[in-house]
Design a protein around this motif. Sequence first.
Motif, PDB file in Angstrom:
ATOM      1  N   PHE A  35      45.205  -7.147 -15.256  1.00 51.32           N
ATOM      2  CA  PHE A  35      45.501  -5.722 -15.371  1.00 51.32           C
ATOM      3  C   PHE A  35      44.542  -5.044 -16.340  1.00 51.32           C
ATOM      4  CE2 PHE A  35      47.656  -2.090 -17.274  1.00 51.32           C
ATOM      5  CZ  PHE A  35      48.068  -1.400 -16.145  1.00 51.32           C
ATOM      6  N   SER A  36      44.374  -5.647 -17.536  1.00 51.57           N
ATOM      7  CA  SER A  36      43.487  -5.039 -18.529  1.00 51.57           C
ATOM      8  C   SER A  36      43.094  -6.046 -19.598  1.00 51.57           C
ATOM      9  CB  SER A  36      44.156  -3.825 -19.198  1.00 51.57           C
ATOM     10  OG  SER A  36      45.265  -4.231 -19.976  1.00 51.57           O
ATOM     11  N   LEU A  37      42.004  -5.700 -20.266  1.00 51.96           N
ATOM     12  CA  LEU A  37      41.552  -6.425 -21.451  1.00 51.96           C
ATOM     13  C   LEU A  37      41.273  -5.403 -22.538  1.00 51.96           C
ATOM     14  CD1 LEU A  37      38.863  -8.916 -20.071  1.00 51.96           C
ATOM     15  CD2 LEU A  37      41.229  -9.422 -20.658  1.00 51.96           C
ATOM     16  N   ARG A  38      41.565  -5.779 -23.755  1.00 49.87           N
ATOM     17  CA  ARG A  38      41.235  -4.945 -24.910  1.00 49.87           C
ATOM     18  C   ARG A  38      40.551  -5.853 -25.918  1.00 49.87           C
ATOM     19  NH1 ARG A  38      43.520  -0.290 -27.700  1.00 49.87           N
ATOM     20  NH2 ARG A  38      43.218  -0.531 -29.921  1.00 49.87           N
ATOM     21  N   LEU A  39      39.291  -5.542 -26.221  1.00 48.66           N
ATOM     22  CA  LEU A  39      38.525  -6.330 -27.178  1.00 48.66           C
ATOM     23  C   LEU A  39      38.326  -5.500 -28.430  1.00 48.66           C
ATOM     24  CD1 LEU A  39      37.016  -8.976 -27.749  1.00 48.66           C
ATOM     25  CD2 LEU A  39      34.949  -7.872 -26.837  1.00 48.66           C
ATOM     26  N   GLN A  40      39.042  -5.895 -29.492  1.00 49.88           N
ATOM     27  CA  GLN A  40      38.985  -5.206 -30.777  1.00 49.88           C
ATOM     28  C   GLN A  40      37.854  -5.835 -31.580  1.00 49.88           C
ATOM     29  OE1 GLN A  40      41.859  -3.069 -31.349  1.00 49.88           O
ATOM     30  NE2 GLN A  40      40.954  -2.217 -33.185  1.00 49.88           N
ATOM     31  N   GLU A  41      36.823  -5.023 -31.897  1.00 45.84           N
ATOM     32  CA  GLU A  41      35.673  -5.524 -32.639  1.00 45.84           C
ATOM     33  C   GLU A  41      35.871  -5.355 -34.146  1.00 45.84           C
ATOM     34  OE1 GLU A  41      31.364  -5.070 -31.289  1.00 45.84           O
ATOM     35  OE2 GLU A  41      31.495  -3.598 -32.911  1.00 45.84           O
ATOM     36  N   THR A  42      36.422  -4.219 -34.530  1.00 49.77           N
ATOM     37  CA  THR A  42      36.760  -3.943 -35.927  1.00 49.77           C
ATOM     38  C   THR A  42      38.147  -3.319 -35.935  1.00 49.77           C
ATOM     39  OG1 THR A  42      35.917  -1.672 -35.970  1.00 49.77           O
ATOM     40  CG2 THR A  42      34.320  -3.436 -36.453  1.00 49.77           C
ATOM     41  N   ASP A  43      38.679  -3.030 -37.116  1.00 53.76           N
ATOM     42  CA  ASP A  43      40.005  -2.414 -37.191  1.00 53.76           C
ATOM     43  C   ASP A  43      40.062  -1.073 -36.470  1.00 53.76           C
ATOM     44  OD1 ASP A  43      41.105  -4.497 -38.620  1.00 53.76           O
ATOM     45  OD2 ASP A  43      40.831  -3.539 -40.569  1.00 53.76           O
ATOM     46  N   SER A  44      38.917  -0.393 -36.372  1.00 54.56           N
ATOM     47  CA  SER A  44      38.931   0.957 -35.792  1.00 54.56           C
ATOM     48  C   SER A  44      38.122   1.087 -34.501  1.00 54.56           C
ATOM     49  CB  SER A  44      38.396   1.961 -36.829  1.00 54.56           C
ATOM     50  OG  SER A  44      37.055   1.642 -37.176  1.00 54.56           O
ATOM     51  N   SER A  45      37.620  -0.028 -33.949  1.00 57.65           N
ATOM     52  CA  SER A  45      36.776   0.049 -32.748  1.00 57.65           C
ATOM     53  C   SER A  45      37.141  -1.024 -31.732  1.00 57.65           C
ATOM     54  CB  SER A  45      35.305  -0.138 -33.129  1.00 57.65           C
ATOM     55  OG  SER A  45      34.922   0.801 -34.105  1.00 57.65           O
ATOM     56  N   CYS A  46      37.279  -0.598 -30.480  1.00 59.95           N
ATOM     57  CA  CYS A  46      37.570  -1.550 -29.412  1.00 59.95           C
ATOM     58  C   CYS A  46      36.977  -1.063 -28.101  1.00 59.95           C
ATOM     59  CB  CYS A  46      39.067  -1.778 -29.257  1.00 59.95           C
ATOM     60  SG  CYS A  46      39.957  -0.403 -28.515  1.00 59.95           S
ATOM     61  N   ALA A  47      36.868  -1.987 -27.157  1.00 55.65           N
ATOM     62  CA  ALA A  47      36.463  -1.678 -25.786  1.00 55.65           C
ATOM     63  C   ALA A  47      37.585  -2.161 -24.880  1.00 55.65           C
ATOM     64  CB  ALA A  47      35.153  -2.382 -25.440  1.00 55.65           C
ATOM     65  N   GLU A  48      37.898  -1.366 -23.861  1.00 58.96           N
ATOM     66  CA  GLU A  48      38.965  -1.720 -22.936  1.00 58.96           C
ATOM     67  C   GLU A  48      38.445  -1.752 -21.505  1.00 58.96           C
ATOM     68  OE1 GLU A  48      43.107  -0.262 -24.724  1.00 58.96           O
ATOM     69  OE2 GLU A  48      41.762   1.397 -24.231  1.00 58.96           O
ATOM     70  N   TRP A  49      38.971  -2.708 -20.741  1.00 58.34           N
ATOM     71  CA  TRP A  49      38.662  -2.852 -19.324  1.00 58.34           C
ATOM     72  C   TRP A  49      39.983  -2.777 -18.575  1.00 58.34           C
ATOM     73  CZ3 TRP A  49      40.456  -5.931 -15.489  1.00 58.34           C
ATOM     74  CH2 TRP A  49      39.717  -6.018 -14.313  1.00 58.34           C
ATOM     75  N   PHE A  50      40.057  -1.925 -17.549  1.00 61.23           N
ATOM     76  CA  PHE A  50      41.248  -1.803 -16.717  1.00 61.23           C
ATOM     77  C   PHE A  50      40.870  -2.058 -15.264  1.00 61.23           C
ATOM     78  CE2 PHE A  50      42.776   0.345 -20.431  1.00 61.23           C
ATOM     79  CZ  PHE A  50      44.157   0.135 -20.421  1.00 61.23           C
ATOM     80  N   ALA A  51      41.630  -2.885 -14.570  1.00 59.89           N
ATOM     81  CA  ALA A  51      41.380  -3.156 -13.162  1.00 59.89           C
ATOM     82  C   ALA A  51      41.380  -1.853 -12.353  1.00 59.89           C
ATOM     83  CB  ALA A  51      42.418  -4.129 -12.609  1.00 59.89           C
ATOM     84  N   SER A  52      42.305  -0.949 -12.683  1.00 59.52           N
ATOM     85  CA  SER A  52      42.428   0.315 -11.930  1.00 59.52           C
ATOM     86  C   SER A  52      41.176   1.181 -12.032  1.00 59.52           C
ATOM     87  CB  SER A  52      43.647   1.104 -12.400  1.00 59.52           C
ATOM     88  OG  SER A  52      43.541   1.398 -13.784  1.00 59.52           O
ATOM     89  N   ASP A  53      40.408   1.021 -13.097  1.00 61.51           N
ATOM     90  CA  ASP A  53      39.170   1.779 -13.256  1.00 61.51           C
ATOM     91  C   ASP A  53      38.011   1.129 -12.502  1.00 61.51           C
ATOM     92  OD1 ASP A  53      40.516   3.426 -15.059  1.00 61.51           O
ATOM     93  OD2 ASP A  53      39.796   2.321 -16.816  1.00 61.51           O
ATOM     94  N   ASN A  54      38.197  -0.098 -12.047  1.00 63.98           N
ATOM     95  CA  ASN A  54      37.107  -0.876 -11.480  1.00 63.98           C
ATOM     96  C   ASN A  54      37.344  -1.308 -10.043  1.00 63.98           C
ATOM     97  OD1 ASN A  54      35.120  -1.343 -13.800  1.00 63.98           O
ATOM     98  ND2 ASN A  54      37.123  -1.701 -14.729  1.00 63.98           N
ATOM     99  N   GLU A  55      38.328  -0.700  -9.385  1.00 62.20           N
ATOM    100  CA  GLU A  55      38.593  -1.028  -7.982  1.00 62.20           C
ATOM    101  C   GLU A  55      37.559  -0.327  -7.122  1.00 62.20           C
ATOM    102  OE1 GLU A  55      42.638   0.283  -7.770  1.00 62.20           O
ATOM    103  OE2 GLU A  55      43.398  -1.595  -8.605  1.00 62.20           O
ATOM    104  N   ALA A  56      37.159  -1.011  -6.059  1.00 59.85           N
ATOM    105  CA  ALA A  56      36.121  -0.459  -5.173  1.00 59.85           C
ATOM    106  C   ALA A  56      36.610   0.755  -4.408  1.00 59.85           C
ATOM    107  CB  ALA A  56      35.672  -1.536  -4.197  1.00 59.85           C
TER     108      ALA A  56
END
Length: 155
Positions: free
Chosen positions: A134-155
Amino acid sequence: MKMKMSKIRITKQFNFETGHALYGYDGKCKNVHGHSYKLSVTVIGTPITDNTNVKWGMVIDFSDLKKIVKEEVVDVFDHAIVFNKNTPHINLAMNMREEGHNVILADYQPTSENMVIDFAEKIKKRLPKTIKLFSLRLQETDSSCAEWFASDNEA
């Protein structure tokens, strides 16, 4: 009580330490440095309804999800250093490898954004057919992250 078939999201969190350097970047992150990453992995599925199944009531056993993410991401990236394979740091990378360090030469710039895309592809390949990432959230620092959502990446 008869339960309605509902889609449920399950999330498991992981921590790992990784170093990297951003090739060609115009700020401090062009230098080798590291982060204490926090990765949240969310999958979606329907709980198992077969009461003879030992996993009855589960979307996926947390330990099964843990095994996949540990093997594909955590065990690979923890205490590793990631460089773009075209980095001018290539001599440093090769020297570090020769000294026994865990060095990953990626096909991409090792930003949180690109790492989370890489992680999504690796995890999706290992999930049972009945479970979707469904999703991934990669927290790099306390105030910064990148998120991946399947719904944003469907063809």
